[in-house]
Design an enzyme around this catalytic site. Structure first.
Site, PDB file in Angstrom:
ATOM      1  N   GLU A 243       0.599  -1.562  -0.033  1.00  0.00           N
ATOM      2  CA  GLU A 243       0.190  -0.208  -0.445  1.00  0.00           C
ATOM      3  C   GLU A 243       0.578   1.472   0.121  1.00  0.00           C
ATOM      4  O   GLU A 243       0.185   2.050  -0.183  1.00  0.00           O
ATOM      5  CB  GLU A 243      -0.794   0.000   1.286  1.00  0.00           C
ATOM      6  CG  GLU A 243      -1.957  -0.774   0.912  1.00  0.00           C
ATOM      7  CD  GLU A 243      -2.908  -1.319   2.410  1.00  0.00           C
ATOM      8  OE1 GLU A 243      -4.078  -1.538   2.162  1.00  0.00           O
ATOM      9  OE2 GLU A 243      -2.285  -1.139   3.397  1.00  0.00           O
TER      10      GLU A 243
ATOM     11  N   GLY B 106     -11.921  -4.074   2.320  1.00  0.00           N
ATOM     12  CA  GLY B 106     -13.663  -5.018   1.250  1.00  0.00           C
ATOM     13  C   GLY B 106     -14.926  -3.728   0.886  1.00  0.00           C
ATOM     14  O   GLY B 106     -15.551  -3.336   1.918  1.00  0.00           O
TER      15      GLY B 106
ATOM     16  N   MET C 275      -9.352  -2.591   8.372  1.00  0.00           N
ATOM     17  CA  MET C 275      -8.653  -2.504   9.879  1.00  0.00           C
ATOM     18  C   MET C 275      -7.945  -1.545  10.222  1.00  0.00           C
ATOM     19  O   MET C 275      -7.210  -1.814  11.116  1.00  0.00           O
ATOM     20  CB  MET C 275      -7.709  -3.819   9.402  1.00  0.00           C
ATOM     21  CG  MET C 275      -8.707  -4.980   9.399  1.00  0.00           C
ATOM     22  SD  MET C 275      -7.618  -6.320   9.464  1.00  0.00           S
ATOM     23  CE  MET C 275      -7.411  -6.749  11.062  1.00  0.00           C
ATOM     24  N   GLU C 276      -8.216   0.145  10.200  1.00  0.00           N
ATOM     25  CA  GLU C 276      -7.220   0.652  10.319  1.00  0.00           C
ATOM     26  C   GLU C 276      -7.865   2.472  10.467  1.00  0.00           C
ATOM     27  O   GLU C 276      -7.581   3.148  11.451  1.00  0.00           O
ATOM     28  CB  GLU C 276      -5.730   1.201   9.690  1.00  0.00           C
ATOM     29  CG  GLU C 276      -4.646   0.065   9.899  1.00  0.00           C
ATOM     30  CD  GLU C 276      -5.292  -1.262   8.273  1.00  0.00           C
ATOM     31  OE1 GLU C 276      -5.822  -0.478   7.465  1.00  0.00           O
ATOM     32  OE2 GLU C 276      -5.042  -2.698   8.470  1.00  0.00           O
TER      33      GLU C 276
ATOM     34  N   ASP D 127     -11.327  -6.843  -2.262  1.00  0.00           N
ATOM     35  CA  ASP D 127     -12.619  -7.678  -2.651  1.00  0.00           C
ATOM     36  C   ASP D 127     -13.877  -7.387  -1.774  1.00  0.00           C
ATOM     37  O   ASP D 127     -14.240  -6.430  -1.656  1.00  0.00           O
ATOM     38  CB  ASP D 127     -11.760  -8.790  -0.860  1.00  0.00           C
ATOM     39  CG  ASP D 127     -12.084  -7.763   0.414  1.00  0.00           C
ATOM     40  OD1 ASP D 127     -11.374  -7.554   0.664  1.00  0.00           O
ATOM     41  OD2 ASP D 127     -13.156  -8.649   1.298  1.00  0.00           O
TER      42      ASP D 127
HETATM   43  N1  SAH Z   1      -1.741 -11.134   6.828  1.00  0.00           N
HETATM   44  C1  SAH Z   1      -1.475  -9.642   6.322  1.00  0.00           C
HETATM   45  C2  SAH Z   1      -2.748  -9.516   7.061  1.00  0.00           C
HETATM   46  C3  SAH Z   1      -4.236  -8.037   5.279  1.00  0.00           C
HETATM   47  S1  SAH Z   1      -5.898  -8.028   6.318  1.00  0.00           S
HETATM   48  C4  SAH Z   1      -0.162  -9.287   6.004  1.00  0.00           C
HETATM   49  O1  SAH Z   1      -0.012  -9.384   5.489  1.00  0.00           O
HETATM   50  O2  SAH Z   1      -0.544  -7.702   6.448  1.00  0.00           O
HETATM   51  C5  SAH Z   1      -6.207  -7.210   5.298  1.00  0.00           C
HETATM   52  C6  SAH Z   1      -5.795  -5.800   5.539  1.00  0.00           C
HETATM   53  O3  SAH Z   1      -6.349  -5.379   3.727  1.00  0.00           O
HETATM   54  C7  SAH Z   1      -6.234  -5.120   6.614  1.00  0.00           C
HETATM   55  O4  SAH Z   1      -4.715  -3.331   6.291  1.00  0.00           O
HETATM   56  C8  SAH Z   1      -6.976  -4.305   5.817  1.00  0.00           C
HETATM   57  O5  SAH Z   1      -7.316  -2.394   6.261  1.00  0.00           O
HETATM   58  C9  SAH Z   1      -8.063  -4.832   4.552  1.00  0.00           C
HETATM   59  N2  SAH Z   1      -8.911  -5.567   4.349  1.00  0.00           N
HETATM   60  C10 SAH Z   1      -8.899  -5.905   2.642  1.00  0.00           C
HETATM   61  N3  SAH Z   1     -10.239  -6.621   3.061  1.00  0.00           N
HETATM   62  C11 SAH Z   1     -10.581  -6.302   4.204  1.00  0.00           C
HETATM   63  C12 SAH Z   1     -11.339  -6.921   4.687  1.00  0.00           C
HETATM   64  N4  SAH Z   1     -12.655  -8.075   4.196  1.00  0.00           N
HETATM   65  N5  SAH Z   1     -12.370  -6.897   5.429  1.00  0.00           N
HETATM   66  C13 SAH Z   1     -11.663  -6.335   6.882  1.00  0.00           C
HETATM   67  N6  SAH Z   1     -10.114  -5.626   6.068  1.00  0.00           N
HETATM   68  C14 SAH Z   1     -10.213  -5.398   4.285  1.00  0.00           C
END
Ligand code: SAH
Length: 238
Positions: free
Chosen positions: A16, A82, A182-183, A206
């Protein structure tokens, strides 16, 4: 130009922020609490860029450090999310953020209500964390001009990767959300507490449903770069 406050840019994952960091001129970096803050100019605009890691606590710590160390005039959160009724590849600029997992309903509070200290004896209860309208509109207009599929709406944040269509529908019904991640809501809270304007820009990786475990890894790079590219194009207007 050196004296001008920078724009802060935060992304959770490497994909990102990498393309932004690689475009910095006069890049310098410093590490605080394991987070690396890259400062320099982007298209001639002073910026500071950091990868915070996924989730609300990582994002809040990063935001607070950035504010105290760099006094940014605006913080922008770029990345993927998402979609809630929004297609993969579309962009969402937040008009506000909520924390969908902050839940004290058992005590009679409304879901998502946050309790923010305002001095020793006062608490502000807030549900929708505001985002800077001017910045959000600039990002929205730029996204519409370049890509077409762009929306302004509520971004719902929580410490959960949502991959469930019922939860997705619930997020739409409860909060009018267009994207879940998530942020953003954590960065918006830290900014709000410090009186710093913020913007959240997300490209949909997604559909926050049963397909997400397959769609997310398939689309994360392309969509993360889409959001970053848009930000680079818009930075001079922010
Ligand atoms: N293992 C991963 C974790 C990613 S978590 C890593 O390597 O960092 C997913 C990330 O994408 C989060 O930062 C969140 O902000 C975003 N994201 C994308 N799709 C999402 C969804 N369906 N639900 C929640 N967060 C999502």
């Amino acid at each position: 130009m050196e004296n001008k406050s920078p724009i802060g840019i935060i992304g959770a994952m490497e994909v990102e922020v990498n393309s932004i960091i690689s475009r910095l001129s006069g890049e310098q970096s410093e590490s605080i609490a394991g987070l690396v803050f890259h400062s320099g100019t982007l298209e001639g605009v002073p910026v500071v860029v950091a990868q915070c890691g996924p989730g609300k606590v990582n994002a809040a710590v990063c935001t607070q450090i950035m504010i105290l160390k760099y006094s940014p005039r605006l913080i922008i959160n770029t990345g993927v999310a998402g979609g809630v009724g929004v297609k993969i590849g579309d962009l969402v600029a937040a008009e506000s953020c909520v924390q969908h997992d902050f839940d004290t309903r058992a005590l009679g509070d409304k879901l998502g209500t946050l309790f923010i200290r305002r001095g020793d004896s006062e608490t502000e209860n807030i549900l929708e964390l505001p985002c800077d309208r001017t910045a959000a509109k600039v990002l929205l207009e730029e996204a519409k001009a370049i890509y077409g599929g762009a929306h302004m709406g509520v971004v719902a944040t929580g410490d959960e990767f949502v991959a469930d269509k019922e939860k997705n529908r619930w997020l739409g019904e409860q909060f009018g959300a267009k994207a879940v991640e998530m942020e953003g809501g954590s960065i918006a809270q830290a900014c709000y507490m410090n009186g710093v304007p913020c913007a959240v820009l997300r490209a949909i990786s997604d559909s926050a449903n049963d397909d997400s475990p397959v769609d997310f890894p398939a689309f994360v790079r392309e969509t993360a770069e889409k959001s970053a590219e848009l930000l680079i194009r818009a930075v001079q207007k922010l």
